[in-house]
Design a protein around this motif. Sequence first.
Motif, PDB file in Angstrom:
ATOM      1  N   SER A 132     -11.662  -3.194  -2.243  1.00 42.29           N
ATOM      2  CA  SER A 132     -11.474  -3.007  -3.692  1.00 42.29           C
ATOM      3  C   SER A 132     -12.392  -1.919  -4.245  1.00 42.29           C
ATOM      4  CB  SER A 132     -11.729  -4.330  -4.433  1.00 42.29           C
ATOM      5  OG  SER A 132     -13.106  -4.692  -4.396  1.00 42.29           O
TER       6      SER A 132
ATOM      7  N   THR B 257     -22.581  -7.198  -5.779  1.00 39.79           N
ATOM      8  CA  THR B 257     -21.333  -7.960  -5.663  1.00 39.79           C
ATOM      9  C   THR B 257     -21.297  -8.711  -4.346  1.00 39.79           C
ATOM     10  OG1 THR B 257     -20.185  -6.285  -6.992  1.00 39.79           O
ATOM     11  CG2 THR B 257     -18.813  -7.825  -5.764  1.00 39.79           C
TER      12      THR B 257
ATOM     13  N   LYS C 198     -17.698  -9.442  -9.350  1.00 40.45           N
ATOM     14  CA  LYS C 198     -18.074  -8.136  -9.887  1.00 40.45           C
ATOM     15  C   LYS C 198     -18.692  -8.282 -11.280  1.00 40.45           C
ATOM     16  CE  LYS C 198     -14.744  -5.443  -7.218  1.00 40.45           C
ATOM     17  NZ  LYS C 198     -13.579  -4.524  -7.241  1.00 40.45           N
ATOM     18  N   SER C 199     -18.134  -9.170 -12.078  1.00 39.48           N
ATOM     19  CA  SER C 199     -18.693  -9.414 -13.407  1.00 39.48           C
ATOM     20  C   SER C 199     -20.094  -9.999 -13.296  1.00 39.48           C
ATOM     21  CB  SER C 199     -17.779 -10.376 -14.182  1.00 39.48           C
ATOM     22  OG  SER C 199     -18.350 -10.737 -15.420  1.00 39.48           O
TER      23      SER C 199
ATOM     24  N   ARG D 167     -12.683 -12.112  -7.139  1.00 37.90           N
ATOM     25  CA  ARG D 167     -13.308 -10.793  -7.020  1.00 37.90           C
ATOM     26  C   ARG D 167     -13.798 -10.304  -8.376  1.00 37.90           C
ATOM     27  NH1 ARG D 167      -8.969  -9.462  -3.534  1.00 37.90           N
ATOM     28  NH2 ARG D 167      -8.020  -8.138  -5.144  1.00 37.90           N
ATOM     29  N   LYS D 168     -12.986 -10.509  -9.406  1.00 38.06           N
ATOM     30  CA  LYS D 168     -13.385 -10.084 -10.745  1.00 38.06           C
ATOM     31  C   LYS D 168     -14.636 -10.827 -11.192  1.00 38.06           C
ATOM     32  CE  LYS D 168      -8.826  -8.673 -12.458  1.00 38.06           C
ATOM     33  NZ  LYS D 168      -7.751  -8.930 -13.442  1.00 38.06           N
ATOM     34  N   TYR D 169     -14.711 -12.108 -10.862  1.00 32.91           N
ATOM     35  CA  TYR D 169     -15.879 -12.891 -11.263  1.00 32.91           C
ATOM     36  C   TYR D 169     -17.120 -12.412 -10.522  1.00 32.91           C
ATOM     37  CZ  TYR D 169     -19.067 -16.740 -12.104  1.00 32.91           C
ATOM     38  OH  TYR D 169     -20.164 -17.482 -12.461  1.00 32.91           O
TER      39      TYR D 169
ATOM     40  N   THR E 293      -7.873 -12.572  -6.517  1.00 36.99           N
ATOM     41  CA  THR E 293      -8.222 -11.463  -7.396  1.00 36.99           C
ATOM     42  C   THR E 293      -9.176 -11.921  -8.492  1.00 36.99           C
ATOM     43  OG1 THR E 293      -6.072 -10.431  -6.982  1.00 36.99           O
ATOM     44  CG2 THR E 293      -7.300  -9.680  -8.917  1.00 36.99           C
ATOM     45  N   GLY E 294      -8.921 -13.134  -9.015  1.00 34.05           N
ATOM     46  CA  GLY E 294      -9.795 -13.680 -10.045  1.00 34.05           C
ATOM     47  C   GLY E 294     -11.216 -13.878  -9.539  1.00 34.05           C
TER      48      GLY E 294
END
Length: 266
Positions: free
Chosen positions: A201, A227, A9-10, A5-7, A2-3
């Motif tokens: 996601s 992404t 996307k960020s 994916r967040k990175y 999950t971390g």
Amino acid sequence: MTGQRKYWKSYAKSNLKGNWGIAIAAMLAVVAVNFIGNIFAVQLFPGDSVFALVLSEIFVFIVSLIGMIFSTGYSYMQLNICRGRDYSLSDLLYMFHNQPDRVLVAGLVVALIDTAVQIPFYYVTYMVNPGNTVESMIHWYQLLLGAWILAMVLSVIFTVPFALTFYFLADDPEMGGIEALKASTHAMKGHIWQYLMLELSFVPLLFLSLFTLYIGLLWLMPYMQFTETAFYMYVTGELDQQRTDRQHTGIQEISARTGDDYNSEA
């Protein structure tokens, strides 16, 4: 996971900042190629005869291959943005000047595989008679749903490993179509689940776009594509290298400032 994916996307958002306009324009240009192709297919091959349908599908297939050349150029533009290089809308034409046959070969292979896995669905749709009774129609819809699910599963198994093919083609002007397919398959080993979870996601945002009459897709699609670009850079090791370089640069800047402060105090 999950971390990660967040990175990704960020990272996509940070590169889209100040570039939303060109990203949306390029995305619309790529979509327009396929859209116009579908319109011409209806106009050139009207009617619902088998002959007209076959010719229409062949025409749309050829247009989709041409669309892949533009789409690969879009991938090239995204990579340029993410790498801090010069970029413009003319990047969409990049592959036309760099052996576009490579894209056509890779696109043809992927399209044929995708068509093959859809055969059960096509068979039920066009060859199985739904009947005239409620019971027979319910049975036909059950068959259709089962065939669709089977096609989706087969598509994941046989086409997802090729998801990065066109990034490799955009990244290496010397890489052939078959070589890019192999490179994507190799790069995706151990990352297929991550890729699927990344795609899933975005489902909530896709659902929310319904409430904006799909206008939200103008921003969502570039966000998704950038992404995916971050994902490509991750599996090839480039994203981690960028992060390491930034950290190293930050340490050097801190050291330099500390040294300056020490000298000024001395």
